[in-house]
Design a protein around this motif. Structure first.
Motif, PDB file in Angstrom:
ATOM      1  N   HIS A  62      -5.712  -5.254   7.304  1.00  0.00           N
ATOM      2  CA  HIS A  62      -5.668  -5.968   6.017  1.00  0.00           C
ATOM      3  C   HIS A  62      -6.043  -7.431   6.173  1.00  0.00           C
ATOM      4  CE1 HIS A  62      -2.583  -2.712   5.553  1.00  0.00           C
ATOM      5  NE2 HIS A  62      -3.317  -2.489   4.500  1.00  0.00           N
ATOM      6  N   ASP A 381      -2.838  -8.978   2.711  1.00  0.00           N
ATOM      7  CA  ASP A 381      -2.099  -7.955   1.985  1.00  0.00           C
ATOM      8  C   ASP A 381      -0.794  -8.510   1.415  1.00  0.00           C
ATOM      9  OD1 ASP A 381      -2.592  -5.379   1.180  1.00  0.00           O
ATOM     10  OD2 ASP A 381      -1.252  -4.479   2.670  1.00  0.00           O
ATOM     11  N   GLN A 386      -3.529 -10.657  -4.415  1.00  0.00           N
ATOM     12  CA  GLN A 386      -4.032  -9.461  -5.109  1.00  0.00           C
ATOM     13  C   GLN A 386      -4.315  -9.756  -6.574  1.00  0.00           C
ATOM     14  OE1 GLN A 386      -4.932  -6.806  -3.564  1.00  0.00           O
ATOM     15  NE2 GLN A 386      -4.172  -7.573  -1.603  1.00  0.00           N
TER      16      GLN A 386
ATOM     17  N   THR B 426       5.882  -2.474  -2.620  1.00  0.00           N
ATOM     18  CA  THR B 426       4.847  -1.573  -2.119  1.00  0.00           C
ATOM     19  C   THR B 426       4.105  -0.902  -3.276  1.00  0.00           C
ATOM     20  OG1 THR B 426       6.289  -1.146  -0.238  1.00  0.00           O
ATOM     21  CG2 THR B 426       4.432   0.343  -0.534  1.00  0.00           C
ATOM     22  N   GLU B 427       4.883  -0.444  -4.244  1.00  0.00           N
ATOM     23  CA  GLU B 427       4.282   0.193  -5.420  1.00  0.00           C
ATOM     24  C   GLU B 427       3.435  -0.813  -6.203  1.00  0.00           C
ATOM     25  OE1 GLU B 427       7.127   2.247  -8.095  1.00  0.00           O
ATOM     26  OE2 GLU B 427       5.862   1.416  -9.700  1.00  0.00           O
ATOM     27  N   MET B 429       1.977  -3.510  -5.075  1.00  0.00           N
ATOM     28  CA  MET B 429       0.776  -3.829  -4.302  1.00  0.00           C
ATOM     29  C   MET B 429      -0.303  -2.766  -4.552  1.00  0.00           C
ATOM     30  SD  MET B 429      -0.449  -5.941  -1.933  1.00  0.00           S
ATOM     31  CE  MET B 429       0.829  -6.581  -0.872  1.00  0.00           C
ATOM     32  N   ALA B 430       0.091  -1.509  -4.504  1.00  0.00           N
ATOM     33  CA  ALA B 430      -0.867  -0.414  -4.740  1.00  0.00           C
ATOM     34  C   ALA B 430      -1.437  -0.505  -6.156  1.00  0.00           C
ATOM     35  CB  ALA B 430      -0.168   0.921  -4.506  1.00  0.00           C
ATOM     36  N   LEU B 431      -0.577  -0.820  -7.102  1.00  0.00           N
ATOM     37  CA  LEU B 431      -1.005  -0.922  -8.496  1.00  0.00           C
ATOM     38  C   LEU B 431      -2.004  -2.077  -8.670  1.00  0.00           C
ATOM     39  CD1 LEU B 431      -0.553  -0.024 -11.463  1.00  0.00           C
ATOM     40  CD2 LEU B 431       1.332  -1.684 -11.558  1.00  0.00           C
ATOM     41  N   LYS B 433      -3.970  -3.352  -6.442  1.00  0.00           N
ATOM     42  CA  LYS B 433      -5.242  -2.986  -5.802  1.00  0.00           C
ATOM     43  C   LYS B 433      -6.036  -2.028  -6.683  1.00  0.00           C
ATOM     44  CE  LYS B 433      -3.873  -3.735  -1.021  1.00  0.00           C
ATOM     45  NZ  LYS B 433      -3.566  -3.144   0.283  1.00  0.00           N
ATOM     46  N   LYS B 434      -5.331  -1.070  -7.272  1.00  0.00           N
ATOM     47  CA  LYS B 434      -6.006  -0.104  -8.154  1.00  0.00           C
ATOM     48  C   LYS B 434      -6.632  -0.835  -9.339  1.00  0.00           C
ATOM     49  CE  LYS B 434      -4.586   3.614 -11.291  1.00  0.00           C
ATOM     50  NZ  LYS B 434      -4.154   2.780 -12.428  1.00  0.00           N
ATOM     51  N   ARG B 437      -9.718  -2.702  -8.249  1.00  0.00           N
ATOM     52  CA  ARG B 437     -10.888  -1.827  -8.060  1.00  0.00           C
ATOM     53  C   ARG B 437     -11.537  -1.498  -9.401  1.00  0.00           C
ATOM     54  NH1 ARG B 437      -7.575   0.567  -4.112  1.00  0.00           N
ATOM     55  NH2 ARG B 437      -6.895   2.185  -5.564  1.00  0.00           N
TER      56      ARG B 437
END
Lengths: 448, 448
Positions: A62, A381, A386, B426-427, B429-431, B433-434, B437
């Motif tokens: 990352h 990361d 983000q 964590t959730e 961060m994923a959101l 990034k999505k 994108r």
């Protein structure tokens, strides 16, 4: 870019690679191979896995990997006086606080301790090379030799007696001795550090130029820091400081001119044609209300601009991420152009351009084969970075320096997952507090 | 300051307490008692141990404790577009990048996700209260209700159709409905958010003033952000924007005027006599090359000045430590006075003054009995803050926002040892990034 007949000792794989070379763009999923303290090779991760069988392979999935940052102007030992006096007009700040405290407390041992604190802070925030200008450079050189950092030591020269030298000539003699002692050192270099035009007379400038030519070392000097400096020079010498320095032969490609908040078009031309480097310290210029360095105009004229924090007394941190952000933002505000000093140019200022200003363009500041392995990894990361639309933008405008995870100087790991490898942070914290108490007690004593 | 006949639920002991009240200095080794979401009592640690037997006692031995920071201007949902486009002239930035991306991607669900990211970043860096101005305030209110943060929601009003309202009148209707829905909410308030003088015509200003008087809510508006805005208003209306707003009855103690980079002496007097508040966004003003807000002159004239980051697109972080440092440094540079905006006044700008600007002076921004327990703890035991000669100086000039360890809003712990208590990082961060994108793919699609 392949020297894969040689065995890599370590390969660093990363999500983004910013080599900071003129002609190399940002790369994704690339790796760097290191051997004997230098960059050996780089390329896409899968190719690099086929080419090399290193003793160690590090997967920084990352992370952005780029050259370590270069802090081109610092008075590192002054870290002990961080926050000792703030929010005061310049002359009151110097006369009533900084200079008395220096005279009373900043002996050689204190300077070494302050520099040790500064080194720790710089490494933790991504700086691999810095230019220092303070008393006791011999002892600081010993400390730096042990610390693993890369540095340019500017010997502090002025006409008056200082804690280091009786007068300018004595300072030159000690500079020559230090330059001879460090000749051939792989990480440490000496520069002459005449303080400023108003503390260095014409005779001294002659000695300075003579020593520069004899030793073949650069000169770093505070120049045109304030409007008053220019006014006083006109009164005393009938010339602006840069013109006076030009006549004395100081303004050459070996000059590192710090601050430069007062510049007319002729002076910008002079800097461009001479090949001298500007060293910009935006936070210090703001904090001391010194003026605004015209960075966009300098860059447009082709002047090399490096970046430095100045000492911790006028900043008050030694964080080059903070300084990059201030530089990028301030250049836009001062020029009235939101396109001035974009993110990638700011990163170049803090790496490649800094190295070139310090005469180290062939050693550090770019990640290319044969260059020293002076490398920073930044973990992108974090929520604060983000979404990551552009790594260069994130590094300049959004990343917090606590995200610096790894740092190598000449291939040696000095910061590992955010922890210093050669420093005992607990011991250093206790030492900094003890030194702080001594300074505070000294001030209480004066008040009584 | 004792109400010790009531039982404290929690006592926070700290090394330094900065109550940020007008007449209370920094205290050492003090403690705060909390009960039912409010400050109950404070005093020296040993006295507080005798007075209270709380359910929980927290010893923050290396920490400064002060009111949580107040970010008085944000477009939180835009966190998703952090770094999406930078280093561009303002109109190119808006027309070619920000507005198309908003139109294509910033639907209600994306705005809520972006705001969720912004809330996480703000809490991690010490902000307990913020003023938001973006589309979908109803859904953002639901999110904020769950998040535990304190906020002022400015409804986005302009003459044109927006993702939220067909026109100005429709926006006013929705603002009234939202204000009625949130009436009596303990943490959320509504303000009217007319975008700027150049997007709000005279008829709309009439509706605005009428709605303000009927609802008894503040107005937050971008005013005098750029020189062009002033020039255009002179052409279109024959008056500078502030004068036009004054005639319409907008310039009162209920006005929160954001940016103010263009101000003559009369306008500063008008702000002072009207009791309107200025909201300063130094990093955004620099990044967009908008101009310099004359903060030192405003303060000297007695104008209340609060501090805000603006949206993440023009900053690019939501870090109030970063913003405080920029404000303190820039005020010195712009005024030419190194004594302008000292550290303690900067802390006040980000706490007490921010609360007063948002009409929350009786609720937050100071640590006094009966005020909400909106509290920040900062661990000052880092190398970067050593030696610690002055905690206020360290907080403004040296501390890194990662040193924020604890945060309470209305007595509830939202950040515990640097970890969010109500958010799955964590959730999230994923959101983020999505969502990032999706924005990037949208841009690729446009290029084809």
């Amino acid at each position: 870019m392949s020297s894969h007949h040689l065995t890599a000792e370590r390969v660093i794989e990363c999500r983004w690679l910013l080599p900071m070379s003129d002609n190399l763009p940002l790369r994704e999923h690339h790796a760097l191979a290191i051997r004997q303290g230098r960059i050996l090779d780089s390329g896409p991760i899968d190719e690099m896995r086929r080419r090399h069988s290193p003793q160690q392979r590090l997967e920084l999935t990352h992370h952005a990997v780029m050259p370590g940052l270069i802090n081109a102007h610092n008075h590192a030992g002054m870290a002990l006086m961080r926050g000792y006096a703030d929010d005061l007009p310049l002359m009151q700040w110097l006369n009533e606080h900084i200079w008395p405290a220096e005279a009373a407390h900043m002996n050689t041992a204190a300077i070494v301790d302050g520099t040790r604190l500064a080194i720790a802070e710089m490494l933790r925030s991504g700086t691999t090379t810095f230019a220092d200008m303070y008393f006791a450079p011999e002892e600081v050189a010993d400390l730096l030799d042990e610390s693993g950092m890369r540095a340019q030591l500017c010997t502090p020269l002025m006409d008056f007696e200082t804690p280091w030298a009786r007068d300018f000539r004595h300072g030159i003699e000690k500079s020559v001795a230090l330059a001879e002692r460090l000749r051939g050192h792989d990480r440490l270099r000496v520069a002459l550090g005449p303080h400023a035009p108003y503390t260095v007379g014409d005779d001294s400038l002659e000695q300075l130029v003579e020593a520069r030519d004899r030793l073949g070392v650069p000169i770093q000097m505070h120049i045109h820091e304030t409007h008053d400096e220019v006014t006083q020079s006109l009164q005393q010498y009938g010339a602006r400081p840069l013109e006076r320095l030009r006549r004395a032969g100081v303004v050459t490609a070996d000059l590192q001119a710090v601050h430069l908040t007062q510049l007319n078009d002729e002076e910008i031309d002079l800097l461009a044609t001479s090949g001298a480097s500007a060293i910009h310290s935006p936070q210090s210029n703001l904090k001391l209300a010194s003026g605004f360095c015209p960075v966009a105009r300098l860059l447009e004229a082709g002047v090399r601009v490096a970046l430095g924090t100045d000492g911790a007394c006028s900043n008050n941190d030694l964080d080059m991420f903070d300084e990059m952000r201030s530089a990028a933002l301030l250049a836009k505000g001062v020029s009235g152009n939101a396109a001035a000093l974009p993110a990638m140019a700011t990163l170049a200022m803090a790496t490649r351009e800094g190295a070139a200003a310090l005469g180290m363009a062939d050693v550090t500041g770019r990640l290319e084969p044969a260059m020293a392995a002076d490398i920073m990894a930044v973990d992108l990361d974090s929520l604060e970075a983000q979404p990551l639309h552009d790594p260069a933008s994130a590094l300049v405008y959004a990343v917090n320096s606590r995200q610096v995870s790894h740092l190598w100087v000449a291939g040696e790991l000095l910061l590992d997952e955010g922890r210093l490898t050669r420093e005992d942070e607990t011991e250093l914290m206790a030492l900094a507090k003890k030194r702080g108490r001594e300074l505070a007690q000294g001030r209480e004593g004066e008040k009584q």
